[in-house]
Design an enzyme around this catalytic site. Structure first.
Site, PDB file in Angstrom:
ATOM      1  N   LYS A 385     -24.007  34.195  -4.867  1.00 35.94           N
ATOM      2  CA  LYS A 385     -22.915  35.008  -4.331  1.00 35.94           C
ATOM      3  C   LYS A 385     -21.598  34.241  -4.248  1.00 35.94           C
ATOM      4  O   LYS A 385     -20.545  34.846  -4.045  1.00 35.94           O
ATOM      5  CB  LYS A 385     -23.288  35.551  -2.952  1.00 35.94           C
ATOM      6  CG  LYS A 385     -24.325  36.674  -3.003  1.00 35.94           C
ATOM      7  CD  LYS A 385     -24.613  37.228  -1.620  1.00 35.94           C
ATOM      8  CE  LYS A 385     -25.607  38.380  -1.655  1.00 35.94           C
ATOM      9  NZ  LYS A 385     -25.909  38.914  -0.305  1.00 35.94           N
ATOM     10  N   HIS A 436     -35.476  37.424  -6.759  1.00 37.47           N
ATOM     11  CA  HIS A 436     -35.712  38.051  -5.457  1.00 37.47           C
ATOM     12  C   HIS A 436     -35.244  39.500  -5.395  1.00 37.47           C
ATOM     13  O   HIS A 436     -35.493  40.190  -4.397  1.00 37.47           O
ATOM     14  CB  HIS A 436     -35.070  37.222  -4.332  1.00 37.47           C
ATOM     15  CG  HIS A 436     -33.577  37.295  -4.284  1.00 37.47           C
ATOM     16  ND1 HIS A 436     -32.759  36.668  -5.196  1.00 37.47           N
ATOM     17  CD2 HIS A 436     -32.735  37.927  -3.421  1.00 37.47           C
ATOM     18  CE1 HIS A 436     -31.496  36.885  -4.900  1.00 37.47           C
ATOM     19  NE2 HIS A 436     -31.444  37.658  -3.826  1.00 37.47           N
ATOM     20  N   ASP A 465     -36.417  38.941   2.582  1.00 40.04           N
ATOM     21  CA  ASP A 465     -34.976  39.183   2.556  1.00 40.04           C
ATOM     22  C   ASP A 465     -34.648  40.622   2.972  1.00 40.04           C
ATOM     23  O   ASP A 465     -33.737  40.865   3.777  1.00 40.04           O
ATOM     24  CB  ASP A 465     -34.443  38.896   1.153  1.00 40.04           C
ATOM     25  CG  ASP A 465     -32.929  39.048   1.062  1.00 40.04           C
ATOM     26  OD1 ASP A 465     -32.234  38.709   2.042  1.00 40.04           O
ATOM     27  OD2 ASP A 465     -32.451  39.488   0.007  1.00 40.04           O
TER      28      ASP A 465
END
Length: 525
Positions: A385, A436, A465
């Site tokens: 990110k 993920h 998550d």
């Protein structure tokens, strides 16, 4: 029998033959703590008596003799199996057969592969077994006619044989010790856990010092932290829980020895114990303590000193490895925190994901090592990110299709950042960053992987998550209630998430909630 046997005045013709039940062939004299074990194999009972009488006061190297009697080669074979520690056999050539003794020599050397026991061949009929032929063709150590039974000749023969046996056993013991050193040196560097390493060192030292596994002994590995000394590992009669303070569990004598070694920063060898001081280049101090042996020979001490040199190097390597690992962990968590802070999420998100992942991995059946790798690597799941623009990353409303495509690239960005590392932990983090957001039914991104084609690290982190994201308030949503989260996970079983992991997750919801509460967003990371 020739009268030459009576040339020594200590022999009395009336006492040649055995008439005491306890002195019949096959009987063993009373065991003593220190003795040389002698097998007499002869079919003439008086030979047993004469030999024992002549050698009744014999002592060599601080040990007396213990006799074991056999009247046939067959009985001698049985005794050799029962007494593999016999130092010497006085062996008649002719017993149940004319060459029984010669056959027994081959049995000892070739079948039993016993090269240590000294074999003295004795015969009353030298013509049937000529000395030159026997010496050349059979692995014996001496050849005597039975007429050579005077105390002086027998004494000289026994001393020479026992001296030879003793030296052979010392060589064998030293060879075994060297083999143990070589084996230990090849394995101690593989033990990266300090406690496992310390325990392994104790086990190997007990072996090198020739302590039987059931021997009464105490062995300790301790470390100094500030002014306190803590136990890393213990064995023998001193088995205590790990991480106890030394003075809380050890007697004063042991504690004094260890504290003295720390104070003087040196090792100490005593007749009945050893205290080995080890200091790493980083200043960490350890002591290894061992007692329970009567004494250490010069060779034993030499072997232990060699071993301790290797131990010192291994201690240093483990400490350096631990420093490297701690640095890696700190970097990984810091990067995870930076990523979450930039996206205006809490630093505790990465900690919670790590702990959820650990709990799921253990229940799934991953090893402790793999579980720890996953726990440490999972905080890097969103590291990509850092390459996403703030306008998209922190947009309060719903993303457009174009913006979402850009957001999805954080998986490939993170993977690209980490995939070239040779470090196992960062390799795991690369897998997690990449996978993920894959879904079990194949509808995820970036590669649309399906089922178990998704690495278990990715499957576990995905569930952890999403759970934490739903539990937490974000710029674009409110936190969900727990019943709603449970309902969603049941619905997504086999779709978004691995069904086995969903079942594990739901079965241990209390554990998950406990982690969420323990690392609440109200805390400061």
């Amino acid at each position: 029998m020739s009268d030459d046997r009576l040339s020594d005045p200590v022999l009395d013709e009336e006492n040649w033959f055995l008439d005491d039940e306890d002195e019949q062939p096959g009987a063993v004299q009373t065991d003593t703590e220190n003795y040389w074990k002698i097998i007499i194999a002869d079919d003439e009972p008086e030979i047993h008596y004469v030999t024992k009488l002549v050698l009744s006061d014999f002592e060599f190297d601080g040990k007396k003799l213990q006799f074991v009697s056999a009247t046939s080669a067959y009985e001698a074979e049985q005794l050799l199996a029962q007494h593999p520690d016999a130092a010497l056999i006085l062996l008649d050539v002719v017993m149940e057969e004319e060459d029984s003794g010669l056959k027994l020599v081959k049995y000892i050397r070739e079948q039993l592969r016993n090269s240590a026991i000294r074999i003295i061949l004795r015969t009353g009929q030298p013509g049937q077994a000529p000395e030159k032929l026997v010496i050349m063709e059979y692995d014996i150590n001496d050849y005597k006619e039975k007429t050579e039974l005077t105390s002086q000749k027998l004494f000289t023969t026994i001393v020479a044989s026992l001296r030879s046996y003793r030296d052979i056993k010392v060589i064998e013991s030293n060879k075994t010790g060297l083999e143990e050193i070589i084996q230990a040196s090849s394995t101690i560097f593989e033990l990266q856990s300090m406690k496992k390493f310390a325990s392994g060192v104790l086990t190997q030292l007990v072996s090198i010092a020739h302590l039987h596994k059931n021997a009464l002994h105490c062995s300790l590995a301790v470390t100094k932290d500030g002014s306190d000394i803590f136990i890393l590992a213990a064995s023998g009669d001193f088995v205590v829980p790990e991480s106890h303070k030394l003075r809380d569990v050890a007697n004063d004598t042991i504690a004094d020895d260890i504290e003295r070694s720390f104070a003087e920063k040196t090792s100490h060898f005593h007749n009945d114990r050893l205290v080995i001081y080890v200091k790493s280049k980083t200043g960490i101090e350890n002591v290894i303590y061992l007692n329970g042996f009567q004494s250490l020979s010069e060779w034993d001490r030499y072997l232990i000193e060699i071993y301790c040199t290797n131990v010192t190097i291994a201690f240093e390597n483990i400490y350096l490895n631990r420093e490297i690992e701690n640095t890696q962990k700190e970097i990984i968590f810091t990067l995870g925190e930076i990523t979450e802070t930039r996206s205006k999420e809490t630093g505790y998100h990465v900690k919670r994901v790590a702990e959820y992942s650990r709990l799921l991995a253990l229940s799934y059946g991953l090893s402790e090592e793999e579980t720890e790798t996953l726990r440490l690597a999972s905080p890097m799941h969103d590291v990509g990110k850092v390459g996403i623009p703030d306008s998209i990353l922190n947009k309060p409303g719903k993303l457009t299709a174009e913006e979402f495509e850009i957001m999805k690239t954080h998986t490939t960005i993170g993977h690209s950042m980490l995939k070239h590392s040779q470090i196992k932990l960062l390799n795991a983090a690369a897998i997690i960053a990449h996978q993920h957001h894959e879904r079990y039914d194949g509808t995820g991104y970036p590669n649309g992987l399906r089922g178990e084609d998704i690495h278990i690290y990715g499957r576990i982190t995905a569930l952890a998550d999403v759970f934490d994201a739903l539990c937490s308030e974000r710029v674009y949503k409110k936190a969900w209630e727990l019943p709603d989260i449970i309902a969603l996970f049941k619905e997504e079983r086999g779709k978004h998430f691995d069904p086995v992991l969903v079942d594990i997750f739901l079965a241990d919801m209390d554990g998950m909630v406990q982690i969420r509460n323990e690392y609440s967003d109200r805390k400061v990371f």
